[in-house]
Design a protein around this motif. Structure first.
Motif, short mmCIF file in Angstrom:
data_model
loop_
_atom_site.label_atom_id
_atom_site.label_comp_id
_atom_site.label_asym_id
_atom_site.label_seq_id
_atom_site.Cartn_x
_atom_site.Cartn_y
_atom_site.Cartn_z
N MET A 1 0.82 -1.20 0.00
CA MET A 1 0.00 0.00 0.00
C MET A 1 0.86 1.27 0.00
N ALA A 2 1.99 1.23 0.71
CA ALA A 2 2.88 2.39 0.72
C ALA A 2 3.47 2.64 -0.66
N SER A 3 3.79 1.56 -1.39
CA SER A 3 4.31 1.70 -2.74
C SER A 3 3.25 2.29 -3.67
N ILE A 4 1.99 1.87 -3.47
CA ILE A 4 0.90 2.42 -4.27
C ILE A 4 0.71 3.91 -3.98
N GLY B 1 13.23 3.82 -19.80
CA GLY B 1 14.28 3.86 -20.81
C GLY B 1 15.30 4.95 -20.61
N SER B 2 15.14 5.79 -19.59
CA SER B 2 16.08 6.89 -19.35
C SER B 2 16.93 6.58 -18.13
N ILE B 3 18.25 6.51 -18.31
CA ILE B 3 19.14 6.20 -17.20
C ILE B 3 19.48 7.45 -16.37
N SER B 4 19.06 8.61 -16.84
CA SER B 4 19.42 9.85 -16.15
C SER B 4 18.57 10.09 -14.91
N GLN B 5 17.37 9.49 -14.88
CA GLN B 5 16.51 9.71 -13.72
C GLN B 5 15.52 8.56 -13.59
N PHE B 6 15.08 8.35 -12.38
CA PHE B 6 14.04 7.35 -12.15
C PHE B 6 12.70 7.92 -12.59
N TYR B 7 11.97 7.14 -13.39
CA TYR B 7 10.65 7.56 -13.84
C TYR B 7 9.61 7.37 -12.74
N VAL B 8 9.93 6.50 -11.80
CA VAL B 8 9.03 6.21 -10.68
C VAL B 8 9.64 6.81 -9.41
N PRO B 9 8.82 7.41 -8.53
CA PRO B 9 9.36 7.97 -7.28
C PRO B 9 10.17 6.94 -6.49
N LYS B 10 11.29 7.41 -5.90
CA LYS B 10 12.18 6.49 -5.21
C LYS B 10 11.50 5.78 -4.04
N LEU B 11 10.60 6.48 -3.35
CA LEU B 11 9.90 5.85 -2.24
C LEU B 11 9.01 4.71 -2.73
N ALA B 12 8.41 4.88 -3.92
CA ALA B 12 7.59 3.81 -4.48
C ALA B 12 8.43 2.58 -4.79
N ILE B 13 9.66 2.81 -5.27
CA ILE B 13 10.58 1.71 -5.56
C ILE B 13 11.00 1.02 -4.26
N PHE B 14 11.34 1.83 -3.27
CA PHE B 14 11.78 1.29 -1.98
C PHE B 14 10.73 0.37 -1.38
N TRP B 15 9.49 0.87 -1.28
CA TRP B 15 8.42 0.06 -0.69
C TRP B 15 8.06 -1.12 -1.58
N GLY B 16 8.16 -0.95 -2.89
CA GLY B 16 7.84 -2.04 -3.81
C GLY B 16 8.79 -3.21 -3.69
N VAL B 17 10.10 -2.91 -3.58
CA VAL B 17 11.10 -3.97 -3.41
C VAL B 17 10.89 -4.68 -2.07
N LEU B 18 10.63 -3.90 -1.00
CA LEU B 18 10.34 -4.51 0.30
C LEU B 18 9.10 -5.39 0.22
N SER B 19 8.14 -4.98 -0.60
CA SER B 19 6.93 -5.79 -0.76
C SER B 19 7.26 -7.14 -1.39
N GLY B 20 8.17 -7.15 -2.37
CA GLY B 20 8.59 -8.40 -2.97
C GLY B 20 9.24 -9.32 -1.96
N ILE B 21 10.10 -8.76 -1.11
CA ILE B 21 10.76 -9.54 -0.05
C ILE B 21 9.71 -10.10 0.91
N ALA B 22 8.73 -9.28 1.26
CA ALA B 22 7.69 -9.71 2.20
C ALA B 22 6.85 -10.84 1.61
N VAL B 23 6.53 -10.76 0.31
CA VAL B 23 5.76 -11.83 -0.33
C VAL B 23 6.53 -13.13 -0.34
N ALA B 24 7.84 -13.06 -0.61
CA ALA B 24 8.67 -14.27 -0.61
C ALA B 24 8.65 -14.92 0.77
N PHE B 25 8.82 -14.11 1.81
CA PHE B 25 8.78 -14.64 3.18
C PHE B 25 7.40 -15.21 3.50
#
Length: 309
Positions: A92-95, A148-172
């Motif tokens: 939800m935080a990533s959303i 496709g742009s390496i100069s900047q993240f197209y998605v907010p960094k906080l959304a990425i942070f929480w999204g990756v943590l969400s993947g770890i949580a689902v695995a656990f």
């Protein structure tokens, strides 16, 4: 027959989970619903409903029996906090900081994390299919997050942070649930896990601290959908599928979830989604489908390894 039932449960549950994420984004955007309050409220209500179904429909003695063994009680508390609550909150935080499509796709890095875990524990061997899977995941995430742009993240960094943590949580969440399901019904495990997670989060945001009078009827309909379909049924069906499918298989066969989240985000919420993000989406969904094509024997071996873990 059991396998077909498992496939139906995991696909249906995944679709509701993806749709529930998009509906939650609608609540965040249009009605300024607080993410902490939503997670707390949906967990407590959905958990109570699941235990009610168990009480009237199945072996009601299991509701309290799960707490009578100290080891099982500790496992259930860990599952509720590090599994259920972690999955719910990080997703939800990533959303909230991004959108349901990106949050769901990042969450589907969980299958790769499960493979890495099993490799680390020396419970599986690295195959060409696994290498291709990891490559698709990395390429997909790159395009999804940067467009496709390496100069900047197209998605907010906080959304990425929480999204990756969400993947770890689902695995656990997926791996840790297996031993508990061997002893008790999925309704009991999921119901108590939701109540544990909701109770813990209540100390941060009490569920009664909400002005319900300011919400229109439409918002109540969205809340009901999130609680019943996007939480209660989604998690119940997913956990129940582990009774007839291996953990890695259940985590992969829910490929309908990111597809549902992407389509509803783009066409219902009208969120912008770039060309390369569609390429990234295709890569990640391709990764899920590739892994899902494992033979039944392979997934059963992985399931036995995971349960030992």
């Amino acid at each position: 027959m059991n396998r077909r039932k498992g496939l139906f449960l995991v696909i249906t549950g995944a679709a509701f989970w993806g749709l529930g994420g998009t509906v939650a984004k609608k609540l965040f955007q249009q009605y300024q619903i607080d993410v902490d309050w939503l997670v707390t409220f949906r967990l407590l209500i959905a958990g109570f409903l699941l235990l009610t179904v168990q009480f009237f429909g199945k072996d009601r003695s299991q509701i309290l029996a799960v707490w009578k063994t100290r080891r099982t009680a500790i496992q259930l508390i860990i599952f509720g906090l590090l599994g259920m609550l972690a999955v719910q909150y990080t997703y939800m935080a990533s959303i909230e900081h991004g959108n349901a499509a990106v949050a769901t796709l990042l969450q589907y890095l969980a299958p790769v994390m499960i493979i890495v875990y099993l490799l680390f524990r020396k419970q599986t061997v690295l195959t060409p299919r696994d290498l291709l899977t990891v490559a698709l995941a990395l390429i997909g995430c790159f395009y999804l997050l940067t467009n496709g742009s390496i100069s900047q993240f197209y998605v907010p960094k906080l959304a990425i942070f929480w999204g990756v943590l969400s993947g770890i949580a689902v695995a656990f969440y997926t791996l840790y649930a297996v031993p508990l399901l061997k002893q008790y019904d999925s309704l009991v495990i999921v119901g108590w896990a939701m109540i544990i997670g909701g109770f813990a989060l209540s100390f941060i945001h009490p569920p009664w601290q909400m002005d319900f009078s300011s919400l229109p009827l439409e918002a109540y309909v969205y809340l009901a959908f999130i609680i019943i379909f996007g939480t209660m049924i989604a998690f119940w069906f997913y956990i129940e599928s582990l009774q007839s499918l291996a953990p890695k298989e259940s985590s992969l066969l829910g490929s309908i979830e990111p597809l549902a989240a992407v389509l509803t985000t783009v066409f219902w919420l009208k969120e912008p989604f770039g060309l390369f993000q569609w390429v990234g989406t295709a890569c990640i969904i391709g990764m899920i489908l590739l892994l899902a094509m494992n033979t039944q024997g392979e997934t059963q071996r992985d399931g036995s390894h995971a349960s030992e873990a």
